[in-house]
Write a protein that holds these residues in place. Structure first.
Motif, mmCIF file in Angstrom:
data_model
loop_
_atom_site.group_PDB
_atom_site.id
_atom_site.type_symbol
_atom_site.label_atom_id
_atom_site.label_comp_id
_atom_site.label_asym_id
_atom_site.label_seq_id
_atom_site.Cartn_x
_atom_site.Cartn_y
_atom_site.Cartn_z
ATOM 1 N N GLN A 22 14.312 -14.658 -8.650
ATOM 2 C CA GLN A 22 13.124 -13.806 -8.612
ATOM 3 C C GLN A 22 13.478 -12.410 -8.111
ATOM 4 O O GLN A 22 12.982 -11.402 -8.631
ATOM 5 C CB GLN A 22 12.065 -14.436 -7.717
ATOM 6 C CG GLN A 22 10.795 -13.602 -7.604
ATOM 7 C CD GLN A 22 9.776 -14.242 -6.673
ATOM 8 O OE1 GLN A 22 10.106 -15.122 -5.884
ATOM 9 N NE2 GLN A 22 8.544 -13.805 -6.767
ATOM 10 N N LEU A 23 14.343 -12.316 -7.106
ATOM 11 C CA LEU A 23 14.694 -11.018 -6.541
ATOM 12 C C LEU A 23 15.472 -10.155 -7.531
ATOM 13 O O LEU A 23 15.311 -8.937 -7.563
ATOM 14 C CB LEU A 23 15.494 -11.209 -5.251
ATOM 15 C CG LEU A 23 14.692 -11.814 -4.089
ATOM 16 C CD1 LEU A 23 15.604 -12.103 -2.904
ATOM 17 C CD2 LEU A 23 13.554 -10.891 -3.672
ATOM 18 N N TYR A 24 16.314 -10.780 -8.342
ATOM 19 C CA TYR A 24 16.987 -10.011 -9.395
ATOM 20 C C TYR A 24 15.962 -9.427 -10.373
ATOM 21 O O TYR A 24 16.079 -8.268 -10.810
ATOM 22 C CB TYR A 24 17.975 -10.902 -10.148
ATOM 23 C CG TYR A 24 19.328 -11.022 -9.486
ATOM 24 C CD1 TYR A 24 20.186 -9.933 -9.401
ATOM 25 C CD2 TYR A 24 19.745 -12.236 -8.942
ATOM 26 C CE1 TYR A 24 21.433 -10.047 -8.798
ATOM 27 C CE2 TYR A 24 20.995 -12.360 -8.333
ATOM 28 C CZ TYR A 24 21.831 -11.256 -8.263
ATOM 29 O OH TYR A 24 23.061 -11.367 -7.661
ATOM 30 N N THR A 25 14.944 -10.212 -10.704
ATOM 31 C CA THR A 25 13.910 -9.730 -11.627
ATOM 32 C C THR A 25 13.125 -8.583 -11.001
ATOM 33 O O THR A 25 12.834 -7.572 -11.654
ATOM 34 C CB THR A 25 12.957 -10.871 -12.007
ATOM 35 O OG1 THR A 25 13.704 -11.942 -12.592
ATOM 36 C CG2 THR A 25 11.904 -10.399 -12.999
ATOM 37 N N ILE A 26 12.765 -8.731 -9.715
ATOM 38 C CA ILE A 26 12.017 -7.685 -9.016
ATOM 39 C C ILE A 26 12.829 -6.386 -8.980
ATOM 40 O O ILE A 26 12.305 -5.294 -9.258
ATOM 41 C CB ILE A 26 11.658 -8.144 -7.590
ATOM 42 C CG1 ILE A 26 10.576 -9.218 -7.635
ATOM 43 C CG2 ILE A 26 11.193 -6.964 -6.733
ATOM 44 C CD1 ILE A 26 10.296 -9.888 -6.301
ATOM 45 N N ALA A 27 14.100 -6.495 -8.626
ATOM 46 C CA ALA A 27 14.944 -5.301 -8.536
ATOM 47 C C ALA A 27 15.063 -4.610 -9.895
ATOM 48 O O ALA A 27 14.933 -3.378 -10.004
ATOM 49 C CB ALA A 27 16.325 -5.677 -8.006
ATOM 50 N N ALA A 28 15.289 -5.403 -10.944
ATOM 51 C CA ALA A 28 15.410 -4.820 -12.282
ATOM 52 C C ALA A 28 14.109 -4.151 -12.709
ATOM 53 O O ALA A 28 14.119 -3.054 -13.293
ATOM 54 C CB ALA A 28 15.803 -5.906 -13.282
ATOM 55 N N ALA A 29 12.981 -4.802 -12.409
ATOM 56 C CA ALA A 29 11.676 -4.250 -12.795
ATOM 57 C C ALA A 29 11.397 -2.937 -12.078
ATOM 58 O O ALA A 29 10.930 -1.963 -12.688
ATOM 59 C CB ALA A 29 10.574 -5.269 -12.497
ATOM 60 N N PHE A 68 7.863 5.777 -0.317
ATOM 61 C CA PHE A 68 8.948 4.803 -0.289
ATOM 62 C C PHE A 68 9.764 4.864 1.003
ATOM 63 O O PHE A 68 10.243 3.833 1.485
ATOM 64 C CB PHE A 68 9.862 4.994 -1.503
ATOM 65 C CG PHE A 68 9.133 4.963 -2.818
ATOM 66 C CD1 PHE A 68 8.231 3.946 -3.100
ATOM 67 C CD2 PHE A 68 9.331 5.951 -3.772
ATOM 68 C CE1 PHE A 68 7.553 3.903 -4.308
ATOM 69 C CE2 PHE A 68 8.663 5.923 -4.977
ATOM 70 C CZ PHE A 68 7.772 4.895 -5.243
ATOM 71 N N GLU A 69 9.944 6.074 1.562
ATOM 72 C CA GLU A 69 10.718 6.185 2.801
ATOM 73 C C GLU A 69 10.008 5.479 3.953
ATOM 74 O O GLU A 69 10.646 4.794 4.762
ATOM 75 C CB GLU A 69 10.955 7.660 3.139
ATOM 76 C CG GLU A 69 11.920 8.359 2.188
ATOM 77 C CD GLU A 69 12.225 9.776 2.618
ATOM 78 O OE1 GLU A 69 11.813 10.158 3.748
ATOM 79 O OE2 GLU A 69 12.883 10.508 1.846
ATOM 80 N N GLY A 121 0.817 -1.209 0.000
ATOM 81 C CA GLY A 121 0.000 0.000 0.000
ATOM 82 C C GLY A 121 0.853 1.261 0.000
ATOM 83 O O GLY A 121 0.614 2.198 -0.778
ATOM 84 N N LEU A 122 1.865 1.292 0.869
ATOM 85 C CA LEU A 122 2.766 2.447 0.915
ATOM 86 C C LEU A 122 3.476 2.642 -0.421
ATOM 87 O O LEU A 122 3.615 3.770 -0.908
ATOM 88 C CB LEU A 122 3.805 2.251 2.022
ATOM 89 C CG LEU A 122 3.301 2.354 3.462
ATOM 90 C CD1 LEU A 122 4.394 1.921 4.435
ATOM 91 C CD2 LEU A 122 2.838 3.776 3.795
ATOM 92 N N VAL A 161 12.720 -3.579 -2.397
ATOM 93 C CA VAL A 161 11.759 -2.922 -3.290
ATOM 94 C C VAL A 161 11.841 -1.391 -3.203
ATOM 95 O O VAL A 161 12.013 -0.717 -4.234
ATOM 96 C CB VAL A 161 10.327 -3.435 -3.019
ATOM 97 C CG1 VAL A 161 9.317 -2.711 -3.909
ATOM 98 C CG2 VAL A 161 10.258 -4.942 -3.254
ATOM 99 N N PRO A 162 11.750 -0.768 -2.005
ATOM 100 C CA PRO A 162 11.883 0.702 -1.969
ATOM 101 C C PRO A 162 13.287 1.175 -2.337
ATOM 102 O O PRO A 162 13.439 2.284 -2.850
ATOM 103 C CB PRO A 162 11.511 1.061 -0.524
ATOM 104 C CG PRO A 162 11.701 -0.194 0.266
ATOM 105 C CD PRO A 162 11.375 -1.310 -0.678
ATOM 106 N N LEU A 163 14.302 0.355 -2.071
ATOM 107 C CA LEU A 163 15.647 0.742 -2.509
ATOM 108 C C LEU A 163 15.687 0.865 -4.029
ATOM 109 O O LEU A 163 16.265 1.808 -4.574
ATOM 110 C CB LEU A 163 16.679 -0.295 -2.046
ATOM 111 C CG LEU A 163 17.033 -0.333 -0.554
ATOM 112 C CD1 LEU A 163 18.070 -1.420 -0.302
ATOM 113 C CD2 LEU A 163 17.549 1.017 -0.066
#
Length: 396
Positions: free
Chosen positions: A226-233, A168-169, A161-162, A196-198
């Motif tokens: 999966q985390l590499y994909t999330i970070a790139a996205a 993001f902070e 939600g945030l 994710v916020p980073l």
């Protein structure tokens, strides 16, 4: 209820909760079967008791058995003199299964007012709020609960939600606080949230530091792919394309190194496809696609993978043929996914008008709001479109 039924109910839901605990060592499928069996036992002993049915309904929905969940929810409404709270929850689940997300939220919110201290119910409210693009209501409900009382899924909904509100902070602060509260075994789970916020704020050095810390995890751990994909996205969605390229390249190197040690899993092969696209190495996509699809039965998801990859590689004819086949998919409980994939294909082919039409149709068919819409780079040709931006804008 009689003691035996109550004992089965309590034991069943405790097993269900345990499955969401970070670092839990129990076998997931075995625990799910045990939890389901205990809830079914409670139902058999007390057919007129709604509560075990409602927890089973949630479990069946969560683990991909919507037909069973719908039947159980309807049976709750048939109970004579059913409690109003249980009636609201049954109607919430039914509305959710029929993709009436605004109604589902309203039922869940009414139930929450009757039981405001029930953290599990608060999470249902938040999930419903996010699905119908009302993230501020998810934050409002879960933000009243101290972090040390939120279960992992509750924190995930709160952070989502945030994030969708661009806060993001606050999102990062919530995950860091959770990391302090659960240093072990919840640290890796919290760090996944921190990522994710980073990424949304382009903090590449900290992202790379996280992946370096995770370098010691077993090579068979497909979570990292999966985390590499999330970070790139996330990086790409927030305008950090160069950083996204860097992380995608690093992710591909990690997957290749892992494949040399252990057989490449289906999950890692899928994420390799995504990372190849971000890294611009599309000439390697056909080979990676064959590895991912090897041994899989035909179905709408196979058409989706082939169609999107054809569009990514510029094979317009094949992409359109797969899109037409997806248009014929009419299985129940697909929540608009085939139509959403067709929107992604159209966007990649540059037909933005058709992509918008299909995206709106997918949302009507039940495709939920959330991270999927927010950071899907196949929809990048739509990102600057005011109509697309209005679709993403939180409502309510």
């Amino acid at each position: 209820p009689q003691p035996e039924a109550f004992r089965a109910f309590i034991t069943g839901i405790n097993k269900g909760y345990a499955m969401s605990n970070p670092g839990d060592e129990t076998d997931f499928d075995e625990s799910r079967e045990e939890a389901t069996a205990l809830l079914m036992k409670a139902m058999a002993l007390e057919p007129g008791w709604a509560r075990p049915k409602l927890f089973a309904v949630y479990g069946f929905f969560t683990f991909g058995e919507p037909k069973k969940a719908t039947q159980l929810a309807k049976s709750v409404l048939e109970i004579e003199n059913v409690e109003y709270l249980d009636e609201l929850l049954a109607r919430f689940h039914l509305a959710d299964s029929e993709y009436r997300y605004v109604e589902a939220f309203e039922y869940a919110y009414q139930a929450h007012k009757l039981a405001p201290r029930h953290t599990h119910l608060a999470r249902w409210v938040a999930q419903a709020a996010i699905k119908c693009n009302r993230p501020h209501l998810a934050v409002e409900v879960l933000g009243k609960i101290p972090l040390d009382r939120l279960d992992p899924r509750g924190l995930t909904e709160y952070a989502t939600g945030l994030h969708l509100l661009g806060r993001f902070e606050e999102e990062l602060a919530a995950w860091r606080e959770y990391e302090k509260l659960h240093p072990s075994p919840g640290r890796f789970f919290a760090q996944q949230g921190i990522l994710v916020p980073l990424a949304a704020t382009g903090q590449l050095a900290e992202i790379e530091s996280l992946f370096s810390d995770w370098g010691g995890r077993p090579r068979s751990d497909e979570t990292l792919a999966q985390l590499y994909t999330i970070a790139a996205a996330e990086l790409k969605a927030h305008g950090f394309s160069d950083h996204a390229f860097s992380i995608a390249a690093r992710g591909l190197e990690w997957i290749e190194d892992s494949s040399a040690v252990t057989k490449c899993t289906s999950c890692s092969a899928l994420h390799r496809l995504h990372l190849l696209d971000v890294a611009g190495s599309r000439e390697e996509i056909p080979r990676s696609e064959r590895e991912y699809l090897a041994g899989k039965e035909e179905g709408w998801w196979i058409l989706a993978v082939k169609g999107v990859n054809a569009a990514r590689c510029g094979d317009t004819k094949a992409a359109r043929e797969y899109s037409e086949l997806l248009a014929e998919e009419a299985e129940p409980y697909l929540i608009g996914q085939p139509t959403y994939i067709r929107a992604a294909i159209a966007a990649r082919l540059g037909d933005t008008e058709l992509a918008m039409q299909l995206l709106k149709a997918a949302l009507t068919e039940g495709f939920p709001y959330g991270f999927g819409l927010h950071r899907d780079w196949d929809l990048e040709p739509l990102w600057d479109d005011p109509e697309f931006q209005e679709i993403l804008r939180p409502k309510g």
